[in-house]
Design a protein around this motif. Structure first.
Motif, mmCIF file in Angstrom:
data_model
loop_
_atom_site.group_PDB
_atom_site.id
_atom_site.type_symbol
_atom_site.label_atom_id
_atom_site.label_comp_id
_atom_site.label_asym_id
_atom_site.label_seq_id
_atom_site.Cartn_x
_atom_site.Cartn_y
_atom_site.Cartn_z
ATOM 1 N N LEU A 235 -1.584 6.492 2.907
ATOM 2 C CA LEU A 235 -0.800 5.833 1.862
ATOM 3 C C LEU A 235 -1.375 6.202 0.496
ATOM 4 C CD1 LEU A 235 1.410 3.752 1.075
ATOM 5 C CD2 LEU A 235 -0.371 1.986 1.224
ATOM 6 N N ILE A 236 -0.499 6.707 -0.394
ATOM 7 C CA ILE A 236 -0.904 7.029 -1.763
ATOM 8 C C ILE A 236 -0.434 5.893 -2.664
ATOM 9 C CG2 ILE A 236 -0.918 8.838 -3.524
ATOM 10 C CD1 ILE A 236 0.865 10.455 -1.476
ATOM 11 N N GLU A 237 -1.327 5.330 -3.471
ATOM 12 C CA GLU A 237 -0.923 4.290 -4.411
ATOM 13 C C GLU A 237 -1.536 4.533 -5.780
ATOM 14 O OE1 GLU A 237 1.389 2.494 -4.566
ATOM 15 O OE2 GLU A 237 1.795 1.294 -2.796
ATOM 16 N N ALA A 238 -0.929 3.913 -6.786
ATOM 17 C CA ALA A 238 -1.321 4.172 -8.165
ATOM 18 C C ALA A 238 -1.753 2.912 -8.903
ATOM 19 C CB ALA A 238 -0.162 4.846 -8.913
ATOM 20 N N TYR A 239 -2.043 1.847 -8.164
ATOM 21 C CA TYR A 239 -2.632 0.661 -8.777
ATOM 22 C C TYR A 239 -3.547 -0.013 -7.769
ATOM 23 C CZ TYR A 239 0.983 -2.031 -6.284
ATOM 24 O OH TYR A 239 1.804 -2.575 -5.321
ATOM 25 N N GLU A 240 -4.438 -0.826 -8.254
ATOM 26 C CA GLU A 240 -5.456 -1.439 -7.400
ATOM 27 C C GLU A 240 -4.814 -2.447 -6.460
ATOM 28 O OE1 GLU A 240 -9.384 -1.735 -6.037
ATOM 29 O OE2 GLU A 240 -8.411 -0.314 -7.390
ATOM 30 N N PRO A 241 -5.016 -2.291 -5.163
ATOM 31 C CA PRO A 241 -4.399 -3.220 -4.206
ATOM 32 C C PRO A 241 -5.083 -4.587 -4.221
ATOM 33 C CG PRO A 241 -5.832 -1.695 -3.069
ATOM 34 C CD PRO A 241 -5.788 -1.247 -4.507
ATOM 35 N N GLU A 242 -4.365 -5.569 -3.683
ATOM 36 C CA GLU A 242 -4.939 -6.905 -3.551
ATOM 37 C C GLU A 242 -6.076 -6.878 -2.525
ATOM 38 O OE1 GLU A 242 -4.012 -9.337 -5.462
ATOM 39 O OE2 GLU A 242 -2.301 -8.279 -6.362
ATOM 40 N N ALA A 243 -6.999 -7.814 -2.673
ATOM 41 C CA ALA A 243 -8.159 -7.872 -1.779
ATOM 42 C C ALA A 243 -7.733 -8.022 -0.322
ATOM 43 C CB ALA A 243 -9.076 -9.015 -2.190
ATOM 44 N N SER A 244 -6.676 -8.782 -0.070
ATOM 45 C CA SER A 244 -6.219 -9.004 1.304
ATOM 46 C C SER A 244 -5.718 -7.711 1.937
ATOM 47 C CB SER A 244 -5.099 -10.051 1.330
ATOM 48 O OG SER A 244 -4.009 -9.644 0.516
ATOM 49 N N VAL A 245 -5.098 -6.841 1.125
ATOM 50 C CA VAL A 245 -4.599 -5.562 1.630
ATOM 51 C C VAL A 245 -5.759 -4.641 1.982
ATOM 52 C CG1 VAL A 245 -3.198 -3.535 1.053
ATOM 53 C CG2 VAL A 245 -2.493 -5.797 0.271
ATOM 54 N N LYS A 246 -6.829 -4.709 1.203
ATOM 55 C CA LYS A 246 -7.965 -3.812 1.398
ATOM 56 C C LYS A 246 -8.770 -4.156 2.651
ATOM 57 C CE LYS A 246 -10.053 -2.230 -2.320
ATOM 58 N NZ LYS A 246 -10.781 -2.107 -3.591
ATOM 59 N N GLU A 247 -8.506 -5.318 3.243
ATOM 60 C CA GLU A 247 -9.251 -5.713 4.439
ATOM 61 C C GLU A 247 -8.964 -4.794 5.621
ATOM 62 O OE1 GLU A 247 -8.372 -9.754 5.220
ATOM 63 O OE2 GLU A 247 -9.443 -10.544 3.458
ATOM 64 N N SER A 248 -7.759 -4.231 5.677
ATOM 65 C CA SER A 248 -7.376 -3.441 6.847
ATOM 66 C C SER A 248 -7.341 -1.935 6.594
ATOM 67 C CB SER A 248 -5.993 -3.876 7.350
ATOM 68 O OG SER A 248 -5.010 -3.645 6.351
ATOM 69 N N ARG A 249 -7.538 -1.518 5.345
ATOM 70 C CA ARG A 249 -7.445 -0.092 5.023
ATOM 71 C C ARG A 249 -8.702 0.370 4.289
ATOM 72 N NH1 ARG A 249 -2.552 1.777 6.222
ATOM 73 N NH2 ARG A 249 -2.977 3.762 5.197
ATOM 74 N N GLU A 250 -9.016 1.638 4.458
ATOM 75 C CA GLU A 250 -10.160 2.244 3.777
ATOM 76 C C GLU A 250 -9.618 3.107 2.641
ATOM 77 O OE1 GLU A 250 -13.762 1.783 3.302
ATOM 78 O OE2 GLU A 250 -13.457 1.607 5.471
ATOM 79 N N ILE B 215 -5.474 7.265 -8.875
ATOM 80 C CA ILE B 215 -4.662 7.455 -7.676
ATOM 81 C C ILE B 215 -5.604 7.329 -6.485
ATOM 82 C CG2 ILE B 215 -3.510 9.216 -6.269
ATOM 83 C CD1 ILE B 215 -1.609 8.317 -8.245
ATOM 84 N N HIS B 216 -5.243 6.516 -5.499
ATOM 85 C CA HIS B 216 -6.091 6.428 -4.314
ATOM 86 C C HIS B 216 -5.283 6.668 -3.051
ATOM 87 C CE1 HIS B 216 -4.436 2.413 -3.660
ATOM 88 N NE2 HIS B 216 -4.806 2.075 -4.876
#
Length: 310
Positions: free
Chosen positions: A74-89, A256-257
């Motif tokens: 997944l390519i994204e262009a803004y910082e994800p929420e903390a809850s989203v980051k729990e399941s993805r690196e 971009i991450h």
């Protein structure tokens, strides 16, 4: 009888071979989705990666109003929420800038390509600010129409947050679709004004602004005026050089991450990300992206190498 038996054995071996081939293809298949303005850059990476990894099957499945049901990267262009980051690196691989621009035939473009935009003017033009002192606002007599994205997305989120707002505070006509649709809509409106990434505002071959668009200079040193040395938007390579040279005012810049699942990760996806960190930096300027901070880049590279994804 013997020939029939031999045929059966050959058929079985062929069938098993097809299964093995299918399994290899599935094993090497990677689906990428996310922010659309990064697709040209990622497509270049895929093409180069497959030159040395010809068995890899990497494709981009375009995001619409939602993400595809299944994807690996997944390519994204803004910082994800903390809850989203729990399941993805997450790995942060490049940066992008956001620049104000206008329809080149507009009175707005003619006026502010010369005057430029200060922080105060940007806030007045682009945002609904209930706390602003209306007595201090400039009187604007030329017509203009602000365009922005309808859906939540990296560019409007980053643009708004940089100036202390939320995406919902951006004024104007909200356009459905991707960032390139915003640019296309503005080209049809002689009063249009918006913001976007350099990769969409400049012709990537000529390095000049897209015909019909004027990129507007801003007060990058914060002294409340725009001087001649702050007007450097005629050439994309010069723009990128200036934006990477120092910390600037009034130019939102974000990372971009790319991310993968922490568990049940596609090994080929991780292999691709590692290749991008080793070889992909040379393509960033070509597509209008900024290189990451050198220290941050090394940290991200080390982080990726140490991941125990499975």
């Amino acid at each position: 009888m013997k020939s029939s038996k031999a045929f059966s054995i050959i058929f079985a071996l062929f069938f098993l071979g097809q299964i093995v081939i299918a399994q290899d293809v599935a094993k090497n298949k990677v689906v990428i989705t996310g922010v659309r303005f990064a697709y040209p850059l990622v497509e270049k990476w895929i093409k180069q990666y497959q030159q040395t990894n010809p068995n890899s099957q990497i494709t981009i499945e375009a995001r619409t109003t939602t993400d595809p049901s299944q994807y690996d990267v997944l390519i994204e262009a803004y910082e994800p929420e903390a809850s989203v980051k729990e399941s993805r690196e997450y790995v942060y691989i490049a940066r992008y800038a956001l620049l104000p621009f206008a329809n080149a035939s507009s009175a707005f473009a003619k006026t502010y390509s010369d005057k430029g935009l200060t922080t105060e003017l940007i806030k007045q033009f682009y945002f609904n600010d209930i706390y602003a002192d209306k007595k201090n606002e400039k009187k604007i007599e030329i017509p203009y129409t602000i365009y922005t994205r309808l859906q939540k997305a990296g560019a409007p989120v980053t643009f708004a947050r940089y100036f202390g707002f939320e995406q919902a505070n951006i004024k104007g006509k909200a356009i459905a679709g991707a960032d390139e649709h915003l640019v296309k809509a503005l080209l049809k409106d002689s009063t249009g004004v918006s913001y976007s990434t350099p990769g969409l505002l400049f012709n990537l071959q000529t390095r000049k602004p897209i015909d019909g668009l004027t990129v507007l200079p801003v007060d990058i040193d914060g002294n409340k005026r725009v001087s001649a040395d702050e007007k450097f938007y005629d050439n994309l390579d010069i723009v990128l050089q200036k934006l990477e040279a120092a910390e600037l005012k009034n130019v939102p810049i974000e990372y971009i991450h790319l991310s993968v699942l922490k568990n049940n990760t596609n090994p080929e996806a991780v292999k691709f990300l590692k290749w991008v960190f080793e070889h992909g930096q040379d393509n960033l300027h070509e597509f209008g992206f900024l290189k990451p901070d050198a220290k941050r880049f090394q940290q991200e590279k080390d982080h990726l190498q140490q991941l125990g994804l499975n």
